[in-house]
Design a protein around this motif. Structure first.
Motif, PDB file in Angstrom:
ATOM      1  N   GLY A  49      30.874  30.095  24.307  1.00 23.10           N
ATOM      2  CA  GLY A  49      32.106  30.260  25.053  1.00 23.10           C
ATOM      3  C   GLY A  49      33.367  30.060  24.242  1.00 23.10           C
ATOM      4  N   TRP A  50      33.217  29.786  22.907  1.00 16.88           N
ATOM      5  CA  TRP A  50      34.392  29.519  22.076  1.00 16.88           C
ATOM      6  C   TRP A  50      35.049  30.815  21.617  1.00 16.88           C
ATOM      7  CZ3 TRP A  50      32.087  25.373  18.300  1.00 16.88           C
ATOM      8  CH2 TRP A  50      31.738  24.233  19.064  1.00 16.88           C
ATOM      9  N   SER A  51      36.332  30.732  21.386  1.00 18.34           N
ATOM     10  CA  SER A  51      37.047  31.877  20.849  1.00 18.34           C
ATOM     11  C   SER A  51      36.746  32.016  19.366  1.00 18.34           C
ATOM     12  CB  SER A  51      38.553  31.706  21.046  1.00 18.34           C
ATOM     13  OG  SER A  51      39.040  30.635  20.242  1.00 18.34           O
ATOM     14  N   LEU A  52      37.007  33.179  18.822  1.00 20.01           N
ATOM     15  CA  LEU A  52      36.788  33.430  17.396  1.00 20.01           C
ATOM     16  C   LEU A  52      37.616  32.479  16.545  1.00 20.01           C
ATOM     17  CD1 LEU A  52      35.567  35.083  15.114  1.00 20.01           C
ATOM     18  CD2 LEU A  52      37.477  36.708  15.369  1.00 20.01           C
ATOM     19  N   LYS A  53      38.838  32.213  16.983  1.00 24.05           N
ATOM     20  CA  LYS A  53      39.719  31.305  16.257  1.00 24.05           C
ATOM     21  C   LYS A  53      39.118  29.920  16.147  1.00 24.05           C
ATOM     22  CE  LYS A  53      44.421  29.419  16.389  1.00 24.05           C
ATOM     23  NZ  LYS A  53      45.707  29.431  17.133  1.00 24.05           N
ATOM     24  N   ASN A  54      38.580  29.418  17.262  1.00 26.31           N
ATOM     25  CA  ASN A  54      37.976  28.081  17.244  1.00 26.31           C
ATOM     26  C   ASN A  54      36.730  28.042  16.368  1.00 26.31           C
ATOM     27  OD1 ASN A  54      39.920  27.034  18.896  1.00 26.31           O
ATOM     28  ND2 ASN A  54      38.748  27.318  20.792  1.00 26.31           N
ATOM     29  N   LYS A  55      35.955  29.132  16.386  1.00 24.07           N
ATOM     30  CA  LYS A  55      34.766  29.181  15.546  1.00 24.07           C
ATOM     31  C   LYS A  55      35.144  29.146  14.064  1.00 24.07           C
ATOM     32  CE  LYS A  55      31.849  31.650  18.874  1.00 24.07           C
ATOM     33  NZ  LYS A  55      31.127  32.905  19.182  1.00 24.07           N
ATOM     34  N   ILE A  56      36.221  29.846  13.704  1.00 22.29           N
ATOM     35  CA  ILE A  56      36.679  29.845  12.313  1.00 22.29           C
ATOM     36  C   ILE A  56      37.140  28.450  11.891  1.00 22.29           C
ATOM     37  CG2 ILE A  56      38.477  30.700  10.753  1.00 22.29           C
ATOM     38  CD1 ILE A  56      38.344  33.352  12.282  1.00 22.29           C
ATOM     39  N   PHE A  57      37.892  27.783  12.778  1.00 24.20           N
ATOM     40  CA  PHE A  57      38.349  26.417  12.486  1.00 24.20           C
ATOM     41  C   PHE A  57      37.161  25.478  12.289  1.00 24.20           C
ATOM     42  CE2 PHE A  57      42.675  27.153  14.639  1.00 24.20           C
ATOM     43  CZ  PHE A  57      43.273  27.404  13.418  1.00 24.20           C
ATOM     44  N   LEU A  58      36.138  25.623  13.119  1.00 20.66           N
ATOM     45  CA  LEU A  58      34.952  24.780  12.990  1.00 20.66           C
ATOM     46  C   LEU A  58      34.264  25.018  11.655  1.00 20.66           C
ATOM     47  CD1 LEU A  58      32.836  22.831  14.137  1.00 20.66           C
ATOM     48  CD2 LEU A  58      31.673  24.808  15.136  1.00 20.66           C
ATOM     49  N   ALA A  59      34.104  26.295  11.314  1.00 18.99           N
ATOM     50  CA  ALA A  59      33.448  26.622  10.053  1.00 18.99           C
ATOM     51  C   ALA A  59      34.210  26.056   8.867  1.00 18.99           C
ATOM     52  CB  ALA A  59      33.311  28.143   9.927  1.00 18.99           C
ATOM     53  N   LEU A  60      35.544  26.199   8.892  1.00 21.52           N
ATOM     54  CA  LEU A  60      36.361  25.644   7.813  1.00 21.52           C
ATOM     55  C   LEU A  60      36.244  24.136   7.745  1.00 21.52           C
ATOM     56  CD1 LEU A  60      39.606  27.801   8.148  1.00 21.52           C
ATOM     57  CD2 LEU A  60      37.859  27.950   6.366  1.00 21.52           C
ATOM     58  N   GLY A  61      36.204  23.491   8.912  1.00 23.49           N
ATOM     59  CA  GLY A  61      36.065  22.041   8.935  1.00 23.49           C
ATOM     60  C   GLY A  61      34.751  21.589   8.331  1.00 23.49           C
ATOM     61  N   ILE A  62      33.681  22.310   8.662  1.00 22.30           N
ATOM     62  CA  ILE A  62      32.366  21.966   8.107  1.00 22.30           C
ATOM     63  C   ILE A  62      32.376  22.136   6.593  1.00 22.30           C
ATOM     64  CG2 ILE A  62      29.945  22.673   8.013  1.00 22.30           C
ATOM     65  CD1 ILE A  62      30.197  23.393  10.997  1.00 22.30           C
ATOM     66  N   ILE A  63      32.996  23.229   6.109  1.00 17.31           N
ATOM     67  CA  ILE A  63      33.065  23.466   4.667  1.00 17.31           C
ATOM     68  C   ILE A  63      33.840  22.359   3.964  1.00 17.31           C
ATOM     69  CG2 ILE A  63      34.036  25.001   2.913  1.00 17.31           C
ATOM     70  CD1 ILE A  63      33.427  27.339   4.829  1.00 17.31           C
ATOM     71  N   VAL A  64      34.965  21.948   4.562  1.00 14.28           N
ATOM     72  CA  VAL A  64      35.778  20.868   3.973  1.00 14.28           C
ATOM     73  C   VAL A  64      34.981  19.583   3.873  1.00 14.28           C
ATOM     74  CG1 VAL A  64      37.763  19.375   4.356  1.00 14.28           C
ATOM     75  CG2 VAL A  64      38.010  21.835   4.652  1.00 14.28           C
ATOM     76  N   VAL A  65      34.236  19.256   4.928  1.00 12.47           N
ATOM     77  CA  VAL A  65      33.432  18.023   4.924  1.00 12.47           C
ATOM     78  C   VAL A  65      32.362  18.085   3.852  1.00 12.47           C
ATOM     79  CG1 VAL A  65      31.777  16.657   6.242  1.00 12.47           C
ATOM     80  CG2 VAL A  65      33.866  17.477   7.344  1.00 12.47           C
ATOM     81  N   ILE A  66      31.700  19.242   3.735  1.00 15.69           N
ATOM     82  CA  ILE A  66      30.641  19.381   2.735  1.00 15.69           C
ATOM     83  C   ILE A  66      31.215  19.257   1.329  1.00 15.69           C
ATOM     84  CG2 ILE A  66      28.995  21.011   1.728  1.00 15.69           C
ATOM     85  CD1 ILE A  66      28.533  22.102   4.554  1.00 15.69           C
ATOM     86  N   VAL A  67      32.346  19.935   1.096  1.00 14.89           N
ATOM     87  CA  VAL A  67      32.988  19.855  -0.228  1.00 14.89           C
ATOM     88  C   VAL A  67      33.401  18.424  -0.542  1.00 14.89           C
ATOM     89  CG1 VAL A  67      35.006  20.540  -1.567  1.00 14.89           C
ATOM     90  CG2 VAL A  67      33.770  22.250  -0.228  1.00 14.89           C
ATOM     91  N   ALA A  68      33.967  17.731   0.466  1.00 13.30           N
ATOM     92  CA  ALA A  68      34.398  16.339   0.264  1.00 13.30           C
ATOM     93  C   ALA A  68      33.207  15.457  -0.099  1.00 13.30           C
ATOM     94  CB  ALA A  68      35.086  15.822   1.515  1.00 13.30           C
ATOM     95  N   ILE A  69      32.083  15.675   0.563  1.00 15.10           N
ATOM     96  CA  ILE A  69      30.885  14.878   0.270  1.00 15.10           C
ATOM     97  C   ILE A  69      30.403  15.143  -1.148  1.00 15.10           C
ATOM     98  CG2 ILE A  69      28.445  14.574   0.853  1.00 15.10           C
ATOM     99  CD1 ILE A  69      29.227  15.093   3.786  1.00 15.10           C
ATOM    100  N   ILE A  70      30.385  16.432  -1.535  1.00 12.25           N
ATOM    101  CA  ILE A  70      29.923  16.781  -2.876  1.00 12.25           C
ATOM    102  C   ILE A  70      30.851  16.213  -3.944  1.00 12.25           C
ATOM    103  CG2 ILE A  70      29.555  18.710  -4.470  1.00 12.25           C
ATOM    104  CD1 ILE A  70      28.654  20.367  -2.049  1.00 12.25           C
ATOM    105  N   VAL A  71      32.174  16.420  -3.760  1.00 14.07           N
ATOM    106  CA  VAL A  71      33.143  15.915  -4.732  1.00 14.07           C
ATOM    107  C   VAL A  71      33.079  14.391  -4.824  1.00 14.07           C
ATOM    108  CG1 VAL A  71      35.607  15.662  -5.221  1.00 14.07           C
ATOM    109  CG2 VAL A  71      34.703  17.875  -4.495  1.00 14.07           C
ATOM    110  N   GLY A  72      32.985  13.743  -3.666  1.00 12.58           N
ATOM    111  CA  GLY A  72      32.895  12.282  -3.664  1.00 12.58           C
ATOM    112  C   GLY A  72      31.669  11.796  -4.400  1.00 12.58           C
ATOM    113  N   SER A  73      30.561  12.486  -4.195  1.00 14.43           N
ATOM    114  CA  SER A  73      29.321  12.094  -4.885  1.00 14.43           C
ATOM    115  C   SER A  73      29.447  12.286  -6.383  1.00 14.43           C
ATOM    116  CB  SER A  73      28.146  12.916  -4.345  1.00 14.43           C
ATOM    117  OG  SER A  73      27.953  12.684  -2.965  1.00 14.43           O
TER     118      SER A  73
END
Length: 384
Positions: A49-73
């Motif tokens: 039921g989410w809009s395309l915009k919200n799906k894009i924001f979610l995907a970007l958020g997940i990518i940021v978290v993954i990158v942060a975890i990798i960089v932090g490690s």
């Protein structure tokens, strides 16, 4: 015509009706909300039921978290890098002691590279002026305390000696009875390749200036590409982290000890021992007062793995030790004034010494009675 469906209670409900042409006019009702489409048929947690915009924001958020975890490690692993100072078995290679101590060294007589107000003299002249002498107990290297005024117009006479033997690595143990101090003095016990400085590096093991009341400083001076901005295990206080000889006013990457590691306090305790280990994993320096010398050093079977935290630690993490340190000779000298002891911020501000450095050194011969090294022995061990 009506269609029916069963609700969750098992009751049949009207789902819609068929138009006259047989087409379904209304399908099953929405899962949530009213019949008139006021709300989404999906839960807010259901991505369908989410809009395309919200799906894009979610995907970007997940990518940021993954990158942060990798960089932090990666940064965490990088920050915790540390060499393996595994135990090495050392055997004695060279001993410098007794009445033949100075036979192992050449006397430097050239112009002082550190711009000191000093005349380095030959062995024959040093012996004639009694500036170097040795017995079965110790070897002494000192500054002239006789000539003043016009007789010292070009600088006071002193000694600088360089070992005949050179080393690529090893464990160096220096038993010192007395360290030089006094206004205008700049003593050092160090290793370098004088013919290839700074390309082959410099290791200052014992060094201080003027009154000698600020503790010993152990320092590296190298060509470009040697940094100590990494994890280290040491008890001394870090002065600088870039070992490149041109950085920080040519001061190298130094580590300073407590007042008792040099000068009057060190001497009053009967001196002590300095040990420096040069190996591919890094360079470490230890220091002990006379009453705390490890028994394995006294017995002639030194084992640095049992000595605990070093006074100064220069690991190979961001500095290739084998590339930066080659063909090292042992050097002992007492410079006068020069780039360190003669600089106003050290001579006047820090040490409150009188006049200018050169004037004091020239006119005050008797002020240099404590400007002498006394060595019990130098021992060099190599790993098997």
């Amino acid at each position: 015509m009506h269609d029916f469906y069963a609700d969750d209670q098992g009751r049949y409900q009207t789902a819609g009706h068929m138009s006259e042409n047989g087409q379904l006019a209304s399908a099953h009702p929405p899962a949530y909300g009213s019949w008139n489409g006021d709300a989404s048929p999906y839960s807010k947690w259901d991505p369908r039921g989410w809009s395309l915009k919200n799906k894009i924001f979610l995907a970007l958020g997940i990518i940021v978290v993954i990158v942060a975890i990798i960089v932090g490690s990666v940064l965490g692993v990088r920050a915790n890098r540390y060499p393996n100072y595994s135990k090495l078995d050392y055997t004695l290679q060279d001993t410098f002691s007794g009445s033949s101590f100075f036979d192992n060294f050449e006397y430097f007589t050239g112009t002082d590279p550190a711009n000191g107000f000093v005349q380095y003299i030959s062995r024959a002249n040093a012996q004639w002026l009694n500036l170097t002498y040795a017995s079965s107990e110790s070897a002494v290297l000192k500054v002239d305390t006789t000539y003043s005024g016009s007789q010292a117009a070009s600088g006071r006479q002193s000694v600088r000696i360089t070992s005949n033997n050179t080393y690529a690595d090893g464990l160096f143990v220096f038993d010192i009875l007395h360290t030089p101090y006094g206004c205008g003095t700049w003593p050092a016990l160090w290793l370098t390749d004088p013919s290839n400085w700074p390309e082959h590096g410099e290791i200052d093991i014992v060094e201080a200036a003027n009154g000698g009341t600020f503790g010993n400083q152990a320092t590296l001076h190298t060509s470009d590409g040697c940094s100590m901005g990494v994890k280290r295990k040491e008890t001394g206080s870090v002065q600088n982290k870039n070992c490149y000889y041109k950085e920080n006013d040519y001061s190298g990457c130094g580590v300073t000890g407590t007042d008792s590691t040099y000068g009057p306090e060190f001497n009053s305790n009967g001196g002590g021992v300095y040990a420096m280990e040069l190996r591919s994993a890094g360079i470490r320096v230890w220091q002990w007062a006379r009453s705390n010398i490890p028994s394995d050093i006294t017995s002639g079977s030194p084992d640095p793995s049992t000595w605990g935290t070093a006074f100064a630690d220069f690991p190979n993490t961001d500095c290739s030790i084998g590339s930066h340190f080659k063909n090292q000779s042992i050097i002992a000298n007492i410079d006068l004034c020069g780039d360190w002891a003669g600089a106003d911020k050290y001579y006047k501000t820090q040490s409150d010494c009188p006049n200018t450095c050169k004037t004091f050194v020239r006119d005050n011969a008797t002020s240099f009675t404590n400007a002498y090294w006394e060595f019990k022995s130098f021992k060099v061990y190599q790993s098997s």
